[in-house]
Design a protein around this motif. Structure first.
Motif, short mmCIF file in Angstrom:
data_model
loop_
_atom_site.label_atom_id
_atom_site.label_comp_id
_atom_site.label_asym_id
_atom_site.label_seq_id
_atom_site.Cartn_x
_atom_site.Cartn_y
_atom_site.Cartn_z
N LEU A 13 1.65 -4.65 -9.64
CA LEU A 13 1.51 -3.72 -8.51
C LEU A 13 2.16 -4.26 -7.23
O LEU A 13 2.59 -3.48 -6.38
CB LEU A 13 0.03 -3.45 -8.25
CG LEU A 13 -0.71 -2.64 -9.33
CD1 LEU A 13 -2.20 -2.59 -9.03
CD2 LEU A 13 -0.15 -1.22 -9.42
N GLU A 14 2.23 -5.56 -7.09
CA GLU A 14 2.74 -6.15 -5.84
C GLU A 14 4.16 -6.69 -5.96
O GLU A 14 4.85 -6.83 -4.95
CB GLU A 14 1.82 -7.29 -5.39
CG GLU A 14 0.43 -6.84 -4.98
CD GLU A 14 -0.40 -7.98 -4.43
OE1 GLU A 14 0.02 -9.15 -4.60
OE2 GLU A 14 -1.45 -7.71 -3.84
N ALA A 44 -6.07 1.62 -4.38
CA ALA A 44 -7.50 1.40 -4.65
C ALA A 44 -7.69 0.50 -5.86
O ALA A 44 -8.57 -0.38 -5.87
CB ALA A 44 -8.19 2.74 -4.87
N THR A 45 -6.85 0.69 -6.87
CA THR A 45 -6.91 -0.17 -8.06
C THR A 45 -6.57 -1.61 -7.70
O THR A 45 -7.21 -2.55 -8.17
CB THR A 45 -5.94 0.34 -9.14
OG1 THR A 45 -6.28 1.68 -9.49
CG2 THR A 45 -5.98 -0.54 -10.37
N ALA A 47 0.83 -1.21 0.00
CA ALA A 47 0.00 0.00 0.00
C ALA A 47 0.86 1.25 0.00
O ALA A 47 0.58 2.22 -0.73
CB ALA A 47 -0.93 -0.01 1.21
N GLY A 48 1.91 1.24 0.82
CA GLY A 48 2.76 2.42 0.92
C GLY A 48 3.47 2.73 -0.37
O GLY A 48 3.59 3.90 -0.78
N ASN A 103 -10.69 -7.89 -5.58
CA ASN A 103 -12.13 -8.20 -5.50
C ASN A 103 -12.60 -8.90 -6.77
O ASN A 103 -13.44 -9.82 -6.73
CB ASN A 103 -12.94 -6.93 -5.26
CG ASN A 103 -12.74 -6.36 -3.87
OD1 ASN A 103 -12.35 -7.08 -2.94
ND2 ASN A 103 -12.98 -5.08 -3.71
N THR A 104 -12.06 -8.47 -7.90
CA THR A 104 -12.41 -9.10 -9.17
C THR A 104 -11.97 -10.56 -9.20
O THR A 104 -12.71 -11.44 -9.65
CB THR A 104 -11.77 -8.34 -10.35
OG1 THR A 104 -12.24 -7.00 -10.37
CG2 THR A 104 -12.12 -9.00 -11.68
#
Length: 355
Positions: A317-318, A50-51, A42-43, A57-58
């Motif tokens: 992203l991760e 948010a994306t 997150a940081g 969730n998808t």
């Protein structure tokens, strides 16, 4: 002589904090290299968090749909197998009835009654197939067995065998079946066997829906994905099953040796046509189920592709960049070594060296 060191409490604390900060950063980078993912997702992603949550969730939604479809695929496969076995049993009796409709041999015809009785039991068991506590051919009343066992008394107070016998007795019993015309009257006449299986006989207690069938003809609708649904258009109350069962019960209720040859030939011929009609309709039903299976399979494949694309975005992203982590780790190591070296040099400074 007292040795005076060139150091202050403030400098010591600042150095200690810098070292601790660099060591913490190095530990984080080492863990990122080992796991391949960012320690503070997150940081480091900031507003893109948010994306990332939306993508997660998808994936959860896709997994839920996939689980549902796996269950539906298994249900459809079980239904197909049950109908295939039911058709095999009925086809055997249809072939025997076809032979009997043109045969004068009482000996060969004597085996049909027992074979038809066995086929009824086998088909009943197939149509009472269940999965996860749901009876597959009961329509929306999937909490109970849809087909009554031939000798089991239903809520109407009659068993299926008793209901058929009641109709035959109302027409004078098998002794009254002395000609093909009387066989036709028993089948097609008012309150005859056809009326029993079409739910038009009076009184209605022994009719198919009250004695033979305990389910609902309203089919179950399952959601595949989003707005895509499939309908399980196969119940034990369908006309295909009624026709097939009527032919089988006719052969099971009348012994060849109890009626004249011509009368039995007519009975066997009519039963053969009913069973064949039921088999043709069952083939259509299985075709519809096959289309549903294809819909489920195609949707599962589409979701697998979609899940792969979403997972690729999540990874971006991760995932920690191994080259960046390695470079930062090298820089921190150099800085830490320089800090230790300077600290050690400062620790050796003394005024005595300059007096």
């Amino acid at each position: 002589m007292t040795m005076i060191r060139v150091s202050t409490l403030s400098m010591a604390r600042q150095t200690r904090n810098n070292v601790a900060q660099m060591q913490g950063e190095m530990m984080k980078l080492q863990q990122e290299q080992a796991s391949g993912t960012k320690m503070d997702v997150a940081g480091e992603n900031g507003s893109r968090t948010a994306t990332l949550i939306s993508l997660r969730n998808t994936v959860d939604e896709i997994n839920q749909f996939d689980t549902n479809m796996t269950g539906q695929a298994a249900r459809l496969s079980t239904m197909q197998e049950a109908l295939t076995q039911a058709r095999t049993s009925a086809q055997t009796i249809r072939d025997l009835a076809l032979a009997a409709s043109g045969s004068q041999s009482q000996t060969s015809n004597a085996t049909i009654k027992g074979a038809a009785t066995d086929a009824i039991k086998a088909i009943t068991n197939m149509l009472n197939s269940s999965q996860s506590g749901r009876f597959l051919f009961a329509g929306t009343r999937f909490d109970q067995q849809p087909v009554q066992q031939p000798d089991a008394v239903a809520a109407s107070g009659l068993s299926p065998n008793a209901a058929v016998t009641q109709v035959i007795n109302a027409f004078g019993g098998t002794a009254a079946l002395t000609s093909p015309a009387q066989v036709d009257a028993l089948i097609d006449g008012p309150n005859g066997i056809s009326a029993l299986f079409n739910d038009t006989r009076v009184p209605a207690a022994g009719n198919y829906s009250n004695t033979f069938f305990n389910g609902s003809t309203t089919p179950v609708v399952g959601r595949v994905e989003g707005s895509v649904t499939i309908t399980y258009n196969a119940t034990a109350g369908d006309q295909s099953v009624r026709d097939m069962m009527q032919g089988l019960y006719m052969l099971s209720a009348v012994r060849a040796e109890d009626v004249p040859d011509e009368a039995y030939q007519q009975l066997a011929g009519r039963a053969m046509k009913l069973i064949n009609s039921g088999l043709e309709k069952l083939t259509q039903t299985q075709s519809l189920l096959g289309l549903n299976e294809q819909t489920v399979s195609n949707t599962q494949e589409n979701l697998r592709v979609q899940k792969g694309l979403v997972n690729n975005q999540i990874v971006k992203l991760e995932e920690a960049d191994p080259y960046e982590s390695s470079l930062r780790l090298t820089v921190l190591k150099t800085q830490l070594e320089a800090t230790f070296s300077v600290t050690a040099s400062l620790g050796k400074l003394s005024l005595m060296n300059y007096l």
